[in-house]
Write a protein that holds these residues in place. Sequence first.
Motif, short mmCIF file in Angstrom:
data_model
loop_
_atom_site.label_atom_id
_atom_site.label_comp_id
_atom_site.label_asym_id
_atom_site.label_seq_id
_atom_site.Cartn_x
_atom_site.Cartn_y
_atom_site.Cartn_z
N ASN A 126 2.95 -6.00 7.17
CA ASN A 126 3.81 -4.92 7.67
C ASN A 126 2.95 -3.69 7.94
O ASN A 126 2.10 -3.33 7.13
CB ASN A 126 4.89 -4.57 6.65
N VAL A 127 3.20 -3.06 9.09
CA VAL A 127 2.48 -1.83 9.45
C VAL A 127 3.48 -0.78 9.88
O VAL A 127 4.58 -1.09 10.35
CB VAL A 127 1.44 -2.05 10.58
N ILE A 128 3.09 0.48 9.70
CA ILE A 128 3.88 1.61 10.22
C ILE A 128 3.11 2.14 11.43
O ILE A 128 1.98 2.61 11.29
CB ILE A 128 4.06 2.72 9.18
N PHE A 129 3.72 2.02 12.59
CA PHE A 129 3.09 2.52 13.82
C PHE A 129 3.23 4.05 13.88
O PHE A 129 4.01 4.65 13.16
CB PHE A 129 3.74 1.88 15.05
N GLU A 174 0.83 -2.41 4.68
CA GLU A 174 1.31 -2.74 3.34
C GLU A 174 0.44 -3.82 2.70
O GLU A 174 0.15 -4.84 3.31
CB GLU A 174 2.75 -3.23 3.42
N ARG A 175 0.04 -3.54 1.46
CA ARG A 175 -0.65 -4.51 0.62
C ARG A 175 0.28 -4.90 -0.51
O ARG A 175 1.33 -4.28 -0.70
CB ARG A 175 -1.92 -3.89 0.02
N THR A 176 -0.13 -5.85 -1.31
CA THR A 176 0.66 -6.26 -2.47
C THR A 176 0.90 -5.07 -3.40
O THR A 176 2.00 -4.92 -3.94
CB THR A 176 -0.08 -7.37 -3.25
N GLU A 177 -0.10 -4.18 -3.53
CA GLU A 177 0.00 -3.03 -4.43
C GLU A 177 0.83 -1.89 -3.85
O GLU A 177 1.13 -0.93 -4.54
CB GLU A 177 -1.40 -2.48 -4.76
N GLY A 178 1.15 -1.95 -2.57
CA GLY A 178 1.92 -0.88 -1.92
C GLY A 178 1.32 -0.51 -0.58
O GLY A 178 0.44 -1.19 -0.06
N VAL A 214 -0.84 1.48 2.20
CA VAL A 214 -2.14 2.14 2.34
C VAL A 214 -2.05 3.01 3.59
O VAL A 214 -1.84 2.49 4.69
CB VAL A 214 -3.28 1.12 2.49
N TYR A 215 -2.19 4.33 3.41
CA TYR A 215 -2.10 5.27 4.54
C TYR A 215 -3.50 5.54 5.08
O TYR A 215 -4.39 5.93 4.33
CB TYR A 215 -1.40 6.55 4.11
#
Length: 68
Positions: A6-9, A35-39, A41-42
């Motif tokens: 999952n990515v935020i564009f 998104e990684r398993t840990e949450g 990443v921005y």
Amino acid sequence: MARMVNVIFIDGAIEPVPPSLLKELISLREIRAFERTEGWVYIGQAPIRRKLKPIKGPGQRSYDIYLE
């Protein structure tokens, strides 16, 4: 089914993309986060990868030679 990330564009849309596209999307500055398993990443706010440290002696990884 292939694993997706999952990515935020930049426009705020959240979409799944193949992991093989992640590096390109980051380089082109088309995404804000992934998104990684840990949450989440921005990009630019959190380290994405740790730097590898060379190993000295037996068992040295071949790519560590280039880091010296």
